[in-house]
Design a protein around this motif. Structure first.
Motif, mmCIF file in Angstrom:
data_model
loop_
_atom_site.group_PDB
_atom_site.id
_atom_site.type_symbol
_atom_site.label_atom_id
_atom_site.label_comp_id
_atom_site.label_asym_id
_atom_site.label_seq_id
_atom_site.Cartn_x
_atom_site.Cartn_y
_atom_site.Cartn_z
ATOM 1 N N THR A 127 0.766 -1.309 -0.065
ATOM 2 C CA THR A 127 -0.089 0.090 -0.009
ATOM 3 C C THR A 127 0.804 1.242 -0.059
ATOM 4 O OG1 THR A 127 -1.517 -1.471 1.329
ATOM 5 C CG2 THR A 127 -1.924 1.191 1.210
ATOM 6 N N GLY A 128 2.119 1.134 -0.176
ATOM 7 C CA GLY A 128 3.087 2.290 -0.194
ATOM 8 C C GLY A 128 3.572 2.579 -1.593
ATOM 9 N N LEU A 129 3.926 3.891 -1.627
ATOM 10 C CA LEU A 129 4.462 4.297 -3.100
ATOM 11 C C LEU A 129 6.031 4.483 -2.648
ATOM 12 C CD1 LEU A 129 1.813 7.192 -4.424
ATOM 13 C CD2 LEU A 129 2.285 4.654 -5.203
ATOM 14 N N HIS A 130 7.031 4.178 -4.019
ATOM 15 C CA HIS A 130 8.336 4.372 -3.476
ATOM 16 C C HIS A 130 8.845 4.907 -5.013
ATOM 17 C CE1 HIS A 130 8.324 1.855 0.085
ATOM 18 N NE2 HIS A 130 7.501 0.936 -0.482
ATOM 19 N N HIS A 131 10.136 5.483 -4.743
ATOM 20 C CA HIS A 131 11.076 5.861 -6.094
ATOM 21 C C HIS A 131 11.995 4.778 -6.186
ATOM 22 C CE1 HIS A 131 14.448 8.759 -7.433
ATOM 23 N NE2 HIS A 131 13.736 7.832 -8.313
ATOM 24 N N VAL A 132 11.940 4.118 -7.544
ATOM 25 C CA VAL A 132 12.868 3.144 -7.655
ATOM 26 C C VAL A 132 14.005 3.494 -8.677
ATOM 27 C CG1 VAL A 132 13.120 0.852 -8.450
ATOM 28 C CG2 VAL A 132 11.256 1.362 -7.182
ATOM 29 N N HIS A 133 15.406 3.335 -8.419
ATOM 30 C CA HIS A 133 16.295 3.723 -9.361
ATOM 31 C C HIS A 133 16.812 2.599 -10.046
ATOM 32 C CE1 HIS A 133 20.042 5.252 -11.198
ATOM 33 N NE2 HIS A 133 20.684 4.261 -10.537
ATOM 34 N N LEU A 134 17.236 2.298 -11.422
ATOM 35 C CA LEU A 134 17.712 1.352 -11.917
ATOM 36 C C LEU A 134 18.770 1.625 -12.818
ATOM 37 C CD1 LEU A 134 14.202 0.632 -12.292
ATOM 38 C CD2 LEU A 134 15.212 -1.590 -12.935
ATOM 39 N N GLY A 135 20.025 1.225 -12.488
ATOM 40 C CA GLY A 135 21.081 1.405 -13.525
ATOM 41 C C GLY A 135 21.437 0.124 -14.630
ATOM 42 N N LEU A 136 21.701 0.513 -15.781
ATOM 43 C CA LEU A 136 21.936 -0.406 -16.856
ATOM 44 C C LEU A 136 23.473 -0.336 -17.534
ATOM 45 C CD1 LEU A 136 18.727 0.615 -17.205
ATOM 46 C CD2 LEU A 136 18.590 -1.365 -18.746
ATOM 47 N N VAL A 137 23.802 -1.165 -17.997
ATOM 48 C CA VAL A 137 25.066 -1.391 -18.563
ATOM 49 C C VAL A 137 24.813 -1.850 -20.044
ATOM 50 C CG1 VAL A 137 26.569 -1.018 -16.530
ATOM 51 C CG2 VAL A 137 26.058 -3.372 -17.352
ATOM 52 N N ARG A 138 25.622 -1.519 -21.309
ATOM 53 C CA ARG A 138 25.502 -2.344 -22.479
ATOM 54 C C ARG A 138 26.504 -3.322 -22.499
ATOM 55 N NH1 ARG A 138 24.119 0.663 -27.241
ATOM 56 N NH2 ARG A 138 24.964 2.777 -26.277
ATOM 57 N N SER A 139 25.783 -4.593 -22.851
ATOM 58 C CA SER A 139 26.684 -5.931 -23.102
ATOM 59 C C SER A 139 26.469 -6.259 -24.282
ATOM 60 C CB SER A 139 26.422 -6.868 -21.778
ATOM 61 O OG SER A 139 27.095 -8.085 -22.168
ATOM 62 N N GLY A 140 27.456 -6.071 -25.281
ATOM 63 C CA GLY A 140 27.049 -6.573 -26.745
ATOM 64 C C GLY A 140 25.698 -5.728 -27.273
ATOM 65 N N ASP A 141 24.838 -6.346 -27.638
ATOM 66 C CA ASP A 141 23.759 -5.788 -28.243
ATOM 67 C C ASP A 141 22.239 -5.990 -27.114
ATOM 68 O OD1 ASP A 141 23.169 -8.388 -28.048
ATOM 69 O OD2 ASP A 141 22.197 -8.823 -30.101
ATOM 70 N N GLN A 142 22.903 -6.064 -26.088
ATOM 71 C CA GLN A 142 21.903 -5.889 -24.865
ATOM 72 C C GLN A 142 22.339 -5.069 -23.693
ATOM 73 O OE1 GLN A 142 22.108 -10.151 -23.131
ATOM 74 N NE2 GLN A 142 20.012 -10.414 -23.451
ATOM 75 N N TRP A 143 20.939 -4.582 -22.988
ATOM 76 C CA TRP A 143 21.216 -3.820 -21.801
ATOM 77 C C TRP A 143 20.765 -4.530 -20.638
ATOM 78 C CZ3 TRP A 143 22.980 1.095 -21.533
ATOM 79 C CH2 TRP A 143 23.360 1.982 -22.632
ATOM 80 N N LEU A 144 21.893 -4.697 -19.485
ATOM 81 C CA LEU A 144 21.729 -5.518 -18.412
ATOM 82 C C LEU A 144 21.475 -4.748 -17.372
ATOM 83 C CD1 LEU A 144 24.341 -8.198 -18.943
ATOM 84 C CD2 LEU A 144 21.830 -8.341 -19.636
ATOM 85 N N ILE A 145 20.563 -5.196 -16.388
ATOM 86 C CA ILE A 145 20.360 -4.216 -14.999
ATOM 87 C C ILE A 145 21.688 -4.442 -14.223
ATOM 88 C CG2 ILE A 145 18.896 -3.930 -13.073
ATOM 89 C CD1 ILE A 145 17.272 -3.577 -15.883
ATOM 90 N N ASP A 146 22.162 -3.341 -13.803
ATOM 91 C CA ASP A 146 23.466 -3.280 -13.067
ATOM 92 C C ASP A 146 23.195 -2.643 -11.757
ATOM 93 O OD1 ASP A 146 26.200 -3.835 -13.331
ATOM 94 O OD2 ASP A 146 26.570 -1.678 -12.983
ATOM 95 N N ALA A 147 22.172 -2.192 -11.424
ATOM 96 C CA ALA A 147 21.893 -1.548 -10.067
ATOM 97 C C ALA A 147 20.437 -1.382 -9.834
ATOM 98 C CB ALA A 147 22.613 -0.201 -10.013
ATOM 99 N N LEU A 148 20.108 -1.589 -8.551
ATOM 100 C CA LEU A 148 18.640 -1.373 -8.049
ATOM 101 C C LEU A 148 18.594 -0.863 -6.604
ATOM 102 C CD1 LEU A 148 17.153 -4.770 -9.199
ATOM 103 C CD2 LEU A 148 16.282 -2.847 -9.686
ATOM 104 N N GLU A 149 17.687 0.194 -6.673
ATOM 105 C CA GLU A 149 17.840 0.976 -5.353
ATOM 106 C C GLU A 149 16.184 1.499 -4.973
ATOM 107 O OE1 GLU A 149 20.013 4.848 -3.542
ATOM 108 O OE2 GLU A 149 20.426 4.236 -5.291
ATOM 109 N N LEU A 150 15.894 0.774 -4.177
ATOM 110 C CA LEU A 150 14.592 1.294 -3.570
ATOM 111 C C LEU A 150 14.547 2.650 -2.682
ATOM 112 C CD1 LEU A 150 11.236 0.390 -3.261
ATOM 113 C CD2 LEU A 150 12.024 -0.418 -0.972
ATOM 114 N N ASP A 151 13.487 3.263 -2.603
ATOM 115 C CA ASP A 151 13.511 4.596 -2.087
ATOM 116 C C ASP A 151 14.812 5.265 -2.207
ATOM 117 O OD1 ASP A 151 11.307 4.163 -0.768
ATOM 118 O OD2 ASP A 151 12.171 3.311 0.971
#
Length: 273
Positions: A122-146
């Motif tokens: 029932t709560g709202l949150h700000h979420v940050h995601l960092g990505l890095v390029r690996s070849g022809d893909q973008w991979l999730i490299d960081a996740l941060e809640l709040d």
């Protein structure tokens, strides 16, 4: 002091206190991506949505397969192949996040940043995601809640001031009785403290560790803040009538939690009349 990094605990997946990530699209909810018009931005956006969808579908291969080796090893504590081997057990007890909005990706060479807001429980949150390029893909490299900055306090909703310190919550519990409020939480102590709200299955007045043994449903909260910091707890909707429990489970050097030291408070949401 600097804000503690809100990274993933290996056993808790995406959130240290409430947890879970999965996209939810609805015509009635704002979830448009603004300004993501370039080819790279579209690919980054799709990588984020695929990652979240894999979590929602309990697809360990798809979920872990979209993580960088660094994220697996450093934030989850295991190589990606070992994480993937957990299968559906990786998702036990993890509720979804309902995406409310996502900003356009910010891309700098082979790195990208994505900010989103979403509902967890029932709560709202700000979420940050960092990505890095690996070849022809973008991979999730960081996740941060709040992630900073904190979500703004909504207008026209009562704001309850909460002070946290060793080992107590100082607040006017009667101000929470309507079930519709926001919290401005200030750490006036000398240690980091969190605030977690759960609904309990009893009307009995409980103190500290006495909550253990009662069925409790996570509702909302925030990850630990440092001394001197202030953070906002924002609800997505009004809480239903019932008995609620506020606690802090940050651990100390002896292996006890702040709840073990009695850091708890209670309030009851009542219906009008």
């Amino acid at each position: 002091m600097t804000r503690p990094t809100r990274r993933l605990a290996p056993q808790m997946l995406l959130v240290a206190l409430l947890a879970g990530v999965a996209p939810a699209c609805s015509d009635s909810e704002p979830n448009a991506i603004e300004g993501a018009s370039s080819s790279d931005a579209d690919v980054v956006e799709e990588a984020v949505r695929s990652f979240l969808l894999a979590f929602d579908e309990r697809d360990a291969e798809g979920f872990v397969g979209r993580m960088s080796p660094r994220l697996c090893a450093e934030d989850f504590g295991e190589p990606c192949d070992a994480l993937e081997a957990h299968g559906v057990d990786l998702f036990v007890g993890q509720p979804a996040i309902d995406i409310r909005s996502m900003e356009s990706p910010v891309i700098d060479g082979d790195a990208a940043q994505v900010e989103l807001s979403g509902r967890v429980q029932t709560g709202l949150h700000h979420v940050h995601l960092g990505l890095v390029r690996s070849g022809d893909q973008w991979l999730i490299d960081a996740l941060e809640l709040d992630a900073s900055p904190a979500l703004a306090l909504p207008p026209n909703i009562p704001v309850v001031e909460v002070e946290v310190s060793e080992y107590q919550f100082v607040l006017d519990s009667s101000a929470l009785a309507s079930g519709w409020f926001a919290m401005r939480v200030t750490n006036t102590g000398k240690l980091p403290h969190e605030l977690v709200i759960k609904r309990v299955d009893t009307d009995e007045q409980l103190v500290g560790p006495e909550i253990e043994g009662h069925y409790a449903i996570p509702v909302a909260g925030m990850i630990a803040i440092d001394p001197g910091e202030t953070w906002n707890v924002v609800l997505a909707e009004e809480l239903s009538p019932g008995h609620y429990f506020i606690f802090c489970e940050v651990g100390d050097e002896e292996g006890d939690s702040h709840l073990d030291h009695g850091m708890a408070a209670e309030f009851t949401v009542v219906t009008d009349g």
